[in-house]
Motif scaffolding. Structure first.
Motif, PDB file in Angstrom:
ATOM      1  N   MET A 183      -3.519  -0.760 -15.539  1.00  0.00           N
ATOM      2  CA  MET A 183      -4.264  -1.367 -14.433  1.00  0.00           C
ATOM      3  C   MET A 183      -3.518  -1.212 -13.114  1.00  0.00           C
ATOM      4  N   SER A 184      -2.178  -1.357 -13.113  1.00  0.00           N
ATOM      5  CA  SER A 184      -1.445  -1.175 -11.862  1.00  0.00           C
ATOM      6  C   SER A 184      -1.517   0.263 -11.385  1.00  0.00           C
ATOM      7  N   ARG A 185      -1.480   1.208 -12.316  1.00  0.00           N
ATOM      8  CA  ARG A 185      -1.623   2.615 -11.912  1.00  0.00           C
ATOM      9  C   ARG A 185      -3.014   2.878 -11.349  1.00  0.00           C
ATOM     10  N   LEU A 186      -4.025   2.300 -11.969  1.00  0.00           N
ATOM     11  CA  LEU A 186      -5.394   2.480 -11.494  1.00  0.00           C
ATOM     12  C   LEU A 186      -5.571   1.875 -10.104  1.00  0.00           C
ATOM     13  N   ILE A 187      -5.037   0.685  -9.891  1.00  0.00           N
ATOM     14  CA  ILE A 187      -5.137   0.024  -8.586  1.00  0.00           C
ATOM     15  C   ILE A 187      -4.385   0.824  -7.524  1.00  0.00           C
ATOM     16  N   SER A 188      -3.179   1.309  -7.860  1.00  0.00           N
ATOM     17  CA  SER A 188      -2.427   2.097  -6.876  1.00  0.00           C
ATOM     18  C   SER A 188      -3.127   3.416  -6.575  1.00  0.00           C
ATOM     19  N   PHE A 189      -3.845   3.979  -7.558  1.00  0.00           N
ATOM     20  CA  PHE A 189      -4.599   5.205  -7.329  1.00  0.00           C
ATOM     21  C   PHE A 189      -5.705   4.980  -6.307  1.00  0.00           C
ATOM     22  N   PHE A 190      -6.405   3.856  -6.402  1.00  0.00           N
ATOM     23  CA  PHE A 190      -7.473   3.565  -5.453  1.00  0.00           C
ATOM     24  C   PHE A 190      -6.939   3.118  -4.102  1.00  0.00           C
ATOM     25  N   ASP A 191      -5.777   2.470  -4.069  1.00  0.00           N
ATOM     26  CA  ASP A 191      -5.213   1.978  -2.811  1.00  0.00           C
ATOM     27  C   ASP A 191      -4.510   3.060  -2.007  1.00  0.00           C
ATOM     28  N   ARG A 192      -4.109   4.151  -2.617  1.00  0.00           N
ATOM     29  CA  ARG A 192      -3.336   5.149  -1.870  1.00  0.00           C
ATOM     30  C   ARG A 192      -4.174   5.882  -0.835  1.00  0.00           C
ATOM     31  N   ASN A 193      -5.486   5.934  -1.040  1.00  0.00           N
ATOM     32  CA  ASN A 193      -6.353   6.610  -0.074  1.00  0.00           C
ATOM     33  C   ASN A 193      -6.925   5.653   0.966  1.00  0.00           C
ATOM     34  N   LYS A 194      -6.577   4.394   0.865  1.00  0.00           N
ATOM     35  CA  LYS A 194      -7.090   3.396   1.795  1.00  0.00           C
ATOM     36  C   LYS A 194      -6.433   3.586   3.156  1.00  0.00           C
ATOM     37  N   GLU A 195      -7.238   3.593   4.189  1.00  0.00           N
ATOM     38  CA  GLU A 195      -6.732   3.769   5.530  1.00  0.00           C
ATOM     39  C   GLU A 195      -6.057   2.480   5.999  1.00  0.00           C
ATOM     40  N   SER A 196      -4.979   2.616   6.715  1.00  0.00           N
ATOM     41  CA  SER A 196      -4.273   1.463   7.227  1.00  0.00           C
ATOM     42  C   SER A 196      -5.084   0.813   8.343  1.00  0.00           C
ATOM     43  N   THR A 197      -5.154  -0.502   8.341  1.00  0.00           N
ATOM     44  CA  THR A 197      -5.906  -1.222   9.370  1.00  0.00           C
ATOM     45  C   THR A 197      -4.974  -1.886  10.378  1.00  0.00           C
ATOM     46  N   GLU A 198      -3.666  -1.816  10.130  1.00  0.00           N
ATOM     47  CA  GLU A 198      -2.712  -2.432  11.047  1.00  0.00           C
ATOM     48  C   GLU A 198      -1.582  -1.456  11.346  1.00  0.00           C
ATOM     49  N   LYS A 199      -0.926  -1.704  12.468  1.00  0.00           N
ATOM     50  CA  LYS A 199       0.251  -0.928  12.847  1.00  0.00           C
ATOM     51  C   LYS A 199       1.278  -1.900  13.396  1.00  0.00           C
ATOM     52  N   LYS A 200       2.494  -1.439  13.549  1.00  0.00           N
ATOM     53  CA  LYS A 200       3.564  -2.272  14.090  1.00  0.00           C
ATOM     54  C   LYS A 200       3.608  -2.122  15.606  1.00  0.00           C
ATOM     55  N   CYS A 201       3.761  -3.234  16.282  1.00  0.00           N
ATOM     56  CA  CYS A 201       3.974  -3.185  17.726  1.00  0.00           C
ATOM     57  C   CYS A 201       5.392  -2.657  17.944  1.00  0.00           C
ATOM     58  N   PRO A 202       5.560  -1.611  18.747  1.00  0.00           N
ATOM     59  CA  PRO A 202       6.898  -1.058  18.939  1.00  0.00           C
ATOM     60  C   PRO A 202       7.831  -2.001  19.710  1.00  0.00           C
TER      61      PRO A 202
END
Length: 140
Positions: free
Chosen positions: A92-111
């Motif tokens: 299940m963790s491998r399956l979840i990480s497989f689906f999460d790796r293509n997820k686009e990031s919605t946040e970034k760090k303020c420099p």
């Protein structure tokens, strides 16, 4: 009576009841897997009978300490825990990480202050630094 009815009809209570029923059924499934397949496999590999320590006891002043049953339960727990980990948790963790790796990031760090901010933000909500398109800080 209406308060009790609202309590019973709450979604959380129904979800909890479903989780308990599914958990009990899953527990029976895992115990059957271990008892009917894994334990005989261990006995076949070790060349003997299924491990049984229930006859192991020691006596102090006439009191019997049946530690063998505890050892049986401990081994059963360890076998069940390892089967659940290898056959349920790890896949299940491998399956979840497989689906999460293509997820686009919605946040970034303020420099400037290194806080998490939305990707489309033009100004940091924490330090009020003005951000350019390349996430560089400009004069504020």
């Amino acid at each position: 009576m209406s308060g009790f009815k609202k309590f019973l009809m709450r979604g959380n209570l129904v979800e909890l009841a479903v989780a308990v029923v599914i958990g009990a059924t899953f527990s029976g499934l895992v115990q059957a897997l271990v008892k009917d397949l894994i334990t005989p496999l261990i006995a076949a590999v070790t060349g003997g009978n299924e491990p049984d320590f229930s006859a192991y006891v020691f006596t102090i002043n006439g009191a019997k300490f049946m530690y063998g049953d505890f050892v049986n339960q401990l081994l059963s727990f360890l076998i069940i825990a390892s089967v659940v980990y290898w056959l349920v948790v790890l896949p299940m963790s491998r399956l979840i990480s497989f689906f999460d790796r293509n997820k686009e990031s919605t946040e970034k760090k303020c420099p400037e202050c290194l806080s998490d901010i939305p990707v489309a933000a033009r100004r940091c909500a924490f330090c009020t630094a003005v951000l350019s398109e390349s996430s560089e800080v400009t004069a504020s």
